[in-house]
Structure formats: structure tokens, C-alpha cells
Design a protein around this motif. Structure first.
Motif, PDB file in Angstrom:
ATOM      1  N   TYR B  31       0.851  -1.188   0.000  1.00  0.00           N
ATOM      2  CA  TYR B  31       0.000   0.000   0.000  1.00  0.00           C
ATOM      3  C   TYR B  31       0.884   1.235   0.000  1.00  0.00           C
ATOM      4  O   TYR B  31       1.850   1.319   0.758  1.00  0.00           O
ATOM      5  N   PHE B  32       0.503   2.197  -0.804  1.00  0.00           N
ATOM      6  CA  PHE B  32       1.303   3.402  -0.947  1.00  0.00           C
ATOM      7  C   PHE B  32       0.414   4.630  -0.811  1.00  0.00           C
ATOM      8  O   PHE B  32      -0.741   4.608  -1.243  1.00  0.00           O
ATOM      9  N   TYR B  33       0.971   5.653  -0.199  1.00  0.00           N
ATOM     10  CA  TYR B  33       0.185   6.829   0.125  1.00  0.00           C
ATOM     11  C   TYR B  33       0.962   8.109  -0.180  1.00  0.00           C
ATOM     12  O   TYR B  33       2.186   8.125  -0.091  1.00  0.00           O
ATOM     13  N   ASN B  51      -2.425  -2.369  -5.570  1.00  0.00           N
ATOM     14  CA  ASN B  51      -2.638  -3.250  -6.717  1.00  0.00           C
ATOM     15  C   ASN B  51      -2.720  -2.457  -8.016  1.00  0.00           C
ATOM     16  O   ASN B  51      -3.596  -2.696  -8.853  1.00  0.00           O
ATOM     17  N   ASN B  52      -1.827  -1.512  -8.142  1.00  0.00           N
ATOM     18  CA  ASN B  52      -1.701  -0.708  -9.354  1.00  0.00           C
ATOM     19  C   ASN B  52      -2.898   0.173  -9.659  1.00  0.00           C
ATOM     20  O   ASN B  52      -3.108   0.556 -10.823  1.00  0.00           O
ATOM     21  N   GLU B  53      -3.661   0.502  -8.635  1.00  0.00           N
ATOM     22  CA  GLU B  53      -4.730   1.465  -8.874  1.00  0.00           C
ATOM     23  C   GLU B  53      -5.026   2.247  -7.600  1.00  0.00           C
ATOM     24  O   GLU B  53      -4.681   1.816  -6.501  1.00  0.00           O
ATOM     25  N   ILE B  54      -5.662   3.392  -7.774  1.00  0.00           N
ATOM     26  CA  ILE B  54      -6.024   4.224  -6.640  1.00  0.00           C
ATOM     27  C   ILE B  54      -7.126   3.523  -5.848  1.00  0.00           C
ATOM     28  O   ILE B  54      -8.134   3.087  -6.407  1.00  0.00           O
ATOM     29  N   SER B  55      -6.931   3.386  -4.528  1.00  0.00           N
ATOM     30  CA  SER B  55      -7.955   2.769  -3.687  1.00  0.00           C
ATOM     31  C   SER B  55      -8.805   3.826  -2.988  1.00  0.00           C
ATOM     32  O   SER B  55      -9.973   3.584  -2.692  1.00  0.00           O
ATOM     33  N   ARG B  69       2.623   4.315 -10.899  1.00  0.00           N
ATOM     34  CA  ARG B  69       3.669   3.408 -10.473  1.00  0.00           C
ATOM     35  C   ARG B  69       4.278   2.861 -11.766  1.00  0.00           C
ATOM     36  O   ARG B  69       3.911   1.791 -12.227  1.00  0.00           O
ATOM     37  N   PRO B  70       5.176   3.624 -12.346  1.00  0.00           N
ATOM     38  CA  PRO B  70       5.658   3.322 -13.704  1.00  0.00           C
ATOM     39  C   PRO B  70       6.455   2.025 -13.804  1.00  0.00           C
ATOM     40  O   PRO B  70       6.519   1.424 -14.862  1.00  0.00           O
ATOM     41  N   SER B  73       9.206  -0.246  -8.706  1.00  0.00           N
ATOM     42  CA  SER B  73       9.751   0.346  -7.489  1.00  0.00           C
ATOM     43  C   SER B  73       9.290   1.780  -7.247  1.00  0.00           C
ATOM     44  O   SER B  73       9.048   2.163  -6.114  1.00  0.00           O
ATOM     45  N   ASN B  74       9.137   2.580  -8.300  1.00  0.00           N
ATOM     46  CA  ASN B  74       8.819   3.991  -8.090  1.00  0.00           C
ATOM     47  C   ASN B  74       7.327   4.247  -7.969  1.00  0.00           C
ATOM     48  O   ASN B  74       6.501   3.539  -8.542  1.00  0.00           O
ATOM     49  N   PHE B  75       6.992   5.286  -7.198  1.00  0.00           N
ATOM     50  CA  PHE B  75       5.610   5.719  -7.017  1.00  0.00           C
ATOM     51  C   PHE B  75       5.650   7.236  -7.103  1.00  0.00           C
ATOM     52  O   PHE B  75       6.290   7.883  -6.278  1.00  0.00           O
TER      53      PHE B  75
END
Lengths: 109, 114
Positions: B31-33, B51-55, B69-70, B73-75
């Protein structure tokens, strides 16, 4: 839905105790506490997952009253290093969490 | 200890310009924020990503922001057409599991819009 924190700010002398409160208008899945020192990123302190749970380490502890949708952070015998802004983060069932507005704690020698 | 890395640490831009802030989350986190903090104010949620989409996203997100998230590793956070009030510290965070997430924050990227 942002949680509410109180007080907004508190000033202590070293060795004194403090309580910071966090409440939500909605049912909570978990409560998190973070501390942020000036110019730095927030740092995780603890997470509480169950109603009535209490956790702590060193002289910082917290409680979570699921029924009242409240959590309190207890700082005992405060040290200079406790100074900073304390944020609670709350998670409503199935959703990611948001932070409260913060409580600024200043511990003076 | 694993850490979240953010670049640049400080960016100065002219009003109306586009800005991209980069983050490398902890490798096994899911999870990324992105959060934003205007000086002296609260830590404001912008967006969460799984999971590669905005939650989940904040009310202001679609006005100016996008995330990608190209690679593995990068966000990244893109801010379109920056305004003076976008001057703030932008924090990236990553975590392992929703709800019970313990977030690890990056050191932040300070954006100054002139």
C-alpha cells in the motif's frame, strides 16, 4: 472523516504526565499514533486494533475504547525528547486511515 | 532498516508549472500513500494506491494531482499547474496491510511555489 484530537497543545515540565485524546464520529477498526518532530516525517509509535486494548512501550502507552470510538495516549514522566506533534490516525472499517489535526507537546526543562 | 526514499528533497517551481515528486516505497509493502502538510498544519491525506490502482483519494485530488507506479519500485505524484497554496511538504508512505497498516514515511519533499 477526520478524527478529533484534544488538547490542541500542551506544555509540560520534564517529569510531568500528559494525556492526549482522539475520537471519531464513526466506528473504528484501528487507531494509530505517530509523533512528528519539527522538520521531520511522522514516526510510528503504536497501533491499537481491538476494543479496550492497551499498549505501551517505555513510558508511553495508549488505550482504545472501541465502543466510545476513542483512544487516549498517555505520556508518563515526560522527557525532553517527547516534544513534538502527536497525531492519531484512525481507520474506519474497510477504509484507509486519516490523521487527526495533531496535538503539539512541548516539554520544558 | 528498510526506508522510504523521496526525491527531490526540495523543489522550487514557478506558479503554473507541473511538478513530479518521486518515491521508492519499501520493497515488500503493498500500500502506498501520499500526504501533504502545509507548514505548521495537519498531515492531509491525498491518495492511497494498491494493486496498481487508486484505492482512495481526497476531495481535492482530481483537481490537480495524479499518481503512477511506472515500474516495480517507483511511485510518483504529479501536480499539474501548481498554485502558491501548493507550497507544502509532501510525504510518501508505504505500508503492509490495509486498516492495520503501520505506515513508514519518507523524509518528505518540500515544494515551494513562487
Amino acid at each position: 472523516q477526520q478524527p478529533v484530537q484534544s488538547p490542541q497543545a500542551v506544555i509540560l515540565r520534564e517529569g510531568e504526565d500528559a494525556v492526549i485524546n482522539c475520537s471519531s464520529s464513526k466506528a473504528l477498526y484501528s487507531v494509530h499514533w505517530y509523533r512528528q518532530k519539527h522538520g521531520e516525517a511522522p514516526v510510528f509509535l503504536m497501533i491499537l486494533l481491538k476494543g479496550g486494548e492497551q499498549k505501551g512501550h517505555d513510558k508511553i502507552s495508549a488505550s482504545f475504547n472501541e465502543k466510545k470510538q476513542q483512544s487516549s495516549l498517555y505520556l508518563t514522566a515526560s522527557q525532553l525528547s517527547y516534544s513534538g506533534t502527536y497525531f492519531c490516525g484512525t481507520a474506519i472499517y474497510g477504509q484507509n486511515f486519516v490523521f487527526g489535526p495533531g496535538t503539539r507537546l512541548s516539554v520544558l526543562p | 532498516e528498510p526506508e522510504v526514499t523521496q526525491t527531490p528533497s526540495h523543489q522550487v517551481t514557478q506558479m503554473g508549472q507541473e511538478v513530479i515528486l518521486r518515491c521508492v516505497p519499501i520493497s515488500n509493502h503493498l500500500y502506498f500513500y501520499w500526504y501533504r502538510q502545509i507548514l505548521g498544519q495537519k498531515v492531509e491525506f491525498l491518495v492511497s494506491f494498491y494493486n496498481n490502482e487508486i484505492s482512495e483519494k481526497s476531495e481535492i485530488f482530481d483537481d490537480q494531482f495524479s499518481v503512477e507506479r511506472p515500474d516495480g519500485s517507483n511511485f510518483t505524484l504529479k501536480i499539474r499547474s501548481t498554485k502558491l497554496e501548493d507550497s507544502a511538504m509532501y510525504f510518501c508512505a508505504s505500508g503492509g496491510a490495509a486498516g492495520a497498516n503501520v505506515l513508514t514515511f519518507g523524509a518528505g519533499s518540500r515544494l515551494t511555489v513562487l
